[in-house]
Scaffold this motif. Structure first.
Motif, PDB file in Angstrom:
ATOM      1  N   THR A 155       1.923   6.332  -7.129  1.00 57.32           N
ATOM      2  CA  THR A 155       0.892   7.256  -7.607  1.00 57.32           C
ATOM      3  C   THR A 155       1.361   8.700  -7.517  1.00 57.32           C
ATOM      4  O   THR A 155       1.147   9.498  -8.442  1.00 57.32           O
TER       5      THR A 155
ATOM      6  N   SER B  28       3.310  -4.452 -13.587  1.00 54.81           N
ATOM      7  CA  SER B  28       2.211  -4.442 -12.620  1.00 54.81           C
ATOM      8  C   SER B  28       2.744  -4.896 -11.269  1.00 54.81           C
ATOM      9  O   SER B  28       3.832  -5.468 -11.178  1.00 54.81           O
ATOM     10  N   TYR B  29       1.980  -4.629 -10.220  1.00 52.72           N
ATOM     11  CA  TYR B  29       2.355  -5.079  -8.884  1.00 52.72           C
ATOM     12  C   TYR B  29       1.093  -5.335  -8.071  1.00 52.72           C
ATOM     13  O   TYR B  29       0.029  -4.778  -8.329  1.00 52.72           O
ATOM     14  N   SER B  30       1.229  -6.224  -7.100  1.00 49.11           N
ATOM     15  CA  SER B  30       0.112  -6.596  -6.235  1.00 49.11           C
ATOM     16  C   SER B  30       0.700  -7.238  -4.986  1.00 49.11           C
ATOM     17  O   SER B  30       1.920  -7.290  -4.811  1.00 49.11           O
TER      18      SER B  30
ATOM     19  N   LYS C  40       0.833  -1.204   0.000  1.00 44.85           N
ATOM     20  CA  LYS C  40       0.000   0.000   0.000  1.00 44.85           C
ATOM     21  C   LYS C  40       0.870   1.257   0.000  1.00 44.85           C
ATOM     22  O   LYS C  40       0.563   2.233  -0.691  1.00 44.85           O
TER      23      LYS C  40
ATOM     24  N   ASP D 296       2.300   1.735  -3.401  1.00 46.82           N
ATOM     25  CA  ASP D 296       1.278   2.261  -4.302  1.00 46.82           C
ATOM     26  C   ASP D 296       1.101   3.770  -4.108  1.00 46.82           C
ATOM     27  O   ASP D 296       0.909   4.512  -5.080  1.00 46.82           O
TER      28      ASP D 296
END
Length: 223
Positions: A37, A68-70, A30, A33
């Motif tokens: 951003t 991508s990332y998660s 988080k 992210d």
């Protein structure tokens, strides 16, 4: 003066991630992210450096982009050098404006072949496909003119949508084991926050560990 003013402007627009009461976010994905951003307005935040440590202690670097990332990890594709195939442990480094950096270390796992093919044929521009194909088939390049000649010849041989995927083109998911956030906030002051998977141990036995979220612990490092 312009760069100094730009840095101060960027720092005014971002949020501090360590306050007197501790980290503002206890989940590294988080927090990543948030930084990702916030960096969009100043650069392409996908740019990163892939580092692999070889058995003899040497290391190799390759610039590329995070696709991508998660919570599962960080996904990327590359024209893989032989050295990368011999090592499953790697690191990703993101360097962003406002003197921010994120370093991610973990284990790389190859993506399914159909997913790699789908990315190559649908996401990579034709000219870049041609260049990759040429690099895989050239053992050495004499000069720039030689490379241009090979590219032109390959274009005559393969039209758009017909370029074969190079054998060394691959895709990977890096499963993070630790993630470190670094921010330089003044002339001599840096903030460093490191997250470790709960099964991972700190580098030094006496280092304090605090409980984070979603399977992570964290430690606030000295500058």
């Amino acid at each position: 003066m312009f760069l100094k003013h730009l840095t101060k402007t960027i720092q005014c627009k971002i949020r501090m991630f360590i306050t007197k009461s501790g980290p503002t976010c206890l989940d590294p994905i988080k927090l990543f992210d948030q930084w990702f951003t916030e960096s969009r307005n100043f650069c392409d935040p996908r740019d990163m450096i892939l580092t692999a440590i070889l058995k003899d202690g040497s290391f190799i670097l390759q610039p590329l982009q995070c696709q991508s990332y998660s919570n599962a990890g960080f996904k990327y594709y590359l024209l893989e050098r032989p050295e990368f195939r011999k090592n499953k442990y790697a690191a990703l480094t993101f360097i962003w404006p406002a003197k921010r950096m994120v370093r991610i270390e973990g284990i790389t796992n190859g993506l399914p072949k159909h997913e790699i093919q789908q990315f190559f044929f649908n996401k990579i521009p034709y000219d870049e496909q041609i260049t990759m194909f040429c690099f895989c088939n050239l053992k050495s390049i004499k000069n720039k003119e030689d490379l241009i000649e090979q590219i032109d010849e390959t274009k005559r041989q393969y039209e758009k949508g017909k370029v074969p995927m190079p054998p060394y083109f691959s895709g990977h998911l890096l499963e993070p084991k630790n993630i470190e956030f670094y921010e330089h906030t003044g002339d001599t002051y840096q903030k460093r926050l490191k997250f470790l998977k709960k099964e991972e141990k700190p580098e030094e036995k006496n280092q304090l560990l605090f409980e984070g979220e979603n399977g992570w612990n964290y430690q606030i490092l000295s500058p």
